[in-house]
Design a protein around this motif. Sequence first.
Motif, short mmCIF file in Angstrom:
data_model
loop_
_atom_site.label_atom_id
_atom_site.label_comp_id
_atom_site.label_asym_id
_atom_site.label_seq_id
_atom_site.Cartn_x
_atom_site.Cartn_y
_atom_site.Cartn_z
N ALA A 5 0.80 -1.22 0.00
CA ALA A 5 0.00 0.00 0.00
C ALA A 5 0.84 1.28 0.00
CB ALA A 5 -0.94 0.00 1.21
N VAL A 6 1.88 1.32 0.78
CA VAL A 6 2.61 2.58 0.97
C VAL A 6 3.80 2.72 0.04
CG1 VAL A 6 3.82 3.98 2.69
CG2 VAL A 6 1.83 2.64 3.36
N LEU A 7 4.54 1.65 -0.17
CA LEU A 7 5.77 1.74 -0.96
C LEU A 7 5.54 2.21 -2.41
CD1 LEU A 7 8.81 1.30 -0.79
CD2 LEU A 7 8.44 -1.03 -1.56
N PRO A 8 4.52 1.70 -3.13
CA PRO A 8 4.31 2.23 -4.48
C PRO A 8 3.99 3.73 -4.50
CG PRO A 8 3.13 0.18 -4.22
CD PRO A 8 3.63 0.57 -2.86
N ALA A 9 3.20 4.18 -3.55
CA ALA A 9 2.87 5.60 -3.50
C ALA A 9 4.10 6.44 -3.19
CB ALA A 9 1.78 5.85 -2.47
N CYS A 10 4.90 5.99 -2.24
CA CYS A 10 6.10 6.74 -1.88
C CYS A 10 7.13 6.75 -3.01
CB CYS A 10 6.73 6.16 -0.62
SG CYS A 10 5.77 6.47 0.86
N SER A 11 7.25 5.65 -3.73
CA SER A 11 8.24 5.60 -4.80
C SER A 11 7.84 6.47 -5.99
CB SER A 11 8.46 4.16 -5.26
OG SER A 11 7.29 3.64 -5.82
N LEU A 12 6.55 6.62 -6.25
CA LEU A 12 6.14 7.45 -7.38
C LEU A 12 6.00 8.91 -6.99
CD1 LEU A 12 5.33 7.41 -10.36
CD2 LEU A 12 2.99 7.26 -9.61
N LEU A 13 5.43 9.18 -5.82
CA LEU A 13 5.22 10.57 -5.42
C LEU A 13 6.48 11.23 -4.88
CD1 LEU A 13 1.74 10.20 -3.75
CD2 LEU A 13 2.25 11.02 -6.04
N GLY A 14 7.39 10.44 -4.36
CA GLY A 14 8.67 10.97 -3.88
C GLY A 14 8.54 11.71 -2.56
N PRO A 15 9.40 12.68 -2.34
CA PRO A 15 9.43 13.36 -1.05
C PRO A 15 8.42 14.48 -0.90
CG PRO A 15 11.18 14.21 -2.42
CD PRO A 15 10.50 13.11 -3.21
N HIS A 16 7.41 14.51 -1.73
CA HIS A 16 6.41 15.58 -1.68
C HIS A 16 5.40 15.28 -0.57
CE1 HIS A 16 8.10 17.10 -5.36
NE2 HIS A 16 7.96 15.90 -5.91
N VAL A 17 5.66 15.79 0.61
CA VAL A 17 4.83 15.52 1.78
C VAL A 17 3.45 16.15 1.65
CG1 VAL A 17 4.76 15.72 4.30
CG2 VAL A 17 6.93 15.41 3.15
N LEU A 19 1.49 16.01 -0.76
CA LEU A 19 0.57 15.14 -1.51
C LEU A 19 -0.05 14.05 -0.65
CD1 LEU A 19 2.55 14.70 -4.84
CD2 LEU A 19 0.65 16.23 -4.37
N ILE A 20 0.51 13.78 0.51
CA ILE A 20 -0.02 12.71 1.37
C ILE A 20 -1.45 12.98 1.82
CG2 ILE A 20 0.32 11.51 3.57
CD1 ILE A 20 3.33 11.70 3.05
N PRO A 21 -1.81 14.19 2.26
CA PRO A 21 -3.23 14.41 2.60
C PRO A 21 -4.16 14.27 1.41
CG PRO A 21 -1.88 16.13 3.56
CD PRO A 21 -1.00 15.34 2.67
N LYS A 22 -3.66 14.58 0.21
CA LYS A 22 -4.50 14.42 -0.98
C LYS A 22 -4.83 12.95 -1.24
CE LYS A 22 -3.03 18.53 -3.46
NZ LYS A 22 -2.40 19.03 -4.68
N ILE A 23 -3.94 12.05 -0.86
CA ILE A 23 -4.19 10.62 -1.05
C ILE A 23 -5.37 10.19 -0.19
CG2 ILE A 23 -3.25 8.32 -0.64
CD1 ILE A 23 -0.55 9.37 -1.48
N PHE A 24 -5.44 10.69 1.02
CA PHE A 24 -6.47 10.24 1.94
C PHE A 24 -7.77 11.04 1.85
CE2 PHE A 24 -2.51 8.79 3.90
CZ PHE A 24 -2.80 7.44 3.95
N PHE A 25 -7.75 12.20 1.23
CA PHE A 25 -8.95 13.04 1.21
C PHE A 25 -9.44 13.38 -0.19
CE2 PHE A 25 -6.83 14.25 5.26
CZ PHE A 25 -7.73 13.63 6.09
N SER A 26 -8.84 12.82 -1.24
CA SER A 26 -9.33 13.10 -2.59
C SER A 26 -10.46 12.13 -2.94
CB SER A 26 -8.19 12.97 -3.61
OG SER A 26 -7.77 11.63 -3.70
N ASP A 30 -11.51 12.22 -9.23
CA ASP A 30 -10.43 13.10 -9.66
C ASP A 30 -9.49 12.33 -10.58
OD1 ASP A 30 -11.49 14.99 -8.01
OD2 ASP A 30 -10.05 14.66 -6.39
N ALA A 31 -8.94 13.01 -11.55
CA ALA A 31 -8.00 12.39 -12.49
C ALA A 31 -6.57 12.67 -12.03
CB ALA A 31 -8.24 12.90 -13.89
N THR A 32 -6.26 12.35 -10.80
CA THR A 32 -4.92 12.59 -10.26
C THR A 32 -4.30 11.27 -9.82
OG1 THR A 32 -5.79 12.93 -8.04
CG2 THR A 32 -5.59 14.88 -9.44
N PRO A 33 -2.97 11.19 -9.78
CA PRO A 33 -2.33 9.98 -9.28
C PRO A 33 -2.68 9.69 -7.82
CG PRO A 33 -0.74 11.33 -10.45
CD PRO A 33 -2.00 12.13 -10.34
N GLU A 34 -2.99 10.72 -7.06
CA GLU A 34 -3.36 10.51 -5.66
C GLU A 34 -4.65 9.70 -5.56
OE1 GLU A 34 -2.89 13.68 -6.86
OE2 GLU A 34 -0.89 14.10 -6.09
N ALA A 35 -5.60 9.95 -6.45
CA ALA A 35 -6.86 9.19 -6.44
C ALA A 35 -6.62 7.73 -6.78
CB ALA A 35 -7.84 9.81 -7.42
#
Length: 99
Positions: A5-17, A19-26, A30-35
């Motif tokens: 669950a976490v490793l693919p998101a961290c490897s693609l999104l990188g150090p952009h902290v 974006l983490i709330p967008k993953i849980f609240f989008s 939405d047509a975003t990688p966070e969704a």
Amino acid sequence: MSHLAVLPACSLLGPHVELIPKIFFSTWSDATPEAYFQCLITCTLIGAWLGAFPIPLDWDRPWQVWPIPCVIGALVGYITGLATSTVLIATNEKRLRLR
């Protein structure tokens, strides 16, 4: 769970902290990688949760021992999340082309 669950998101999104709330609240519309990652994480967690149901049954089978059903459920949920994310990507790209 963290590898699925976490490793693919961290490897693609990188150090952009930020974006983490967008993953849980989008929303999934939405047509975003966070969704897409939200769909993947949700399906993995639901699969692991549903995989825990056979544990208390009195079958005494070797595959019923903890954590095997939860791991199998998480893998099935992860595969379901990948399929759902692929469908979301395809429909969102098709909708964006029509605009």
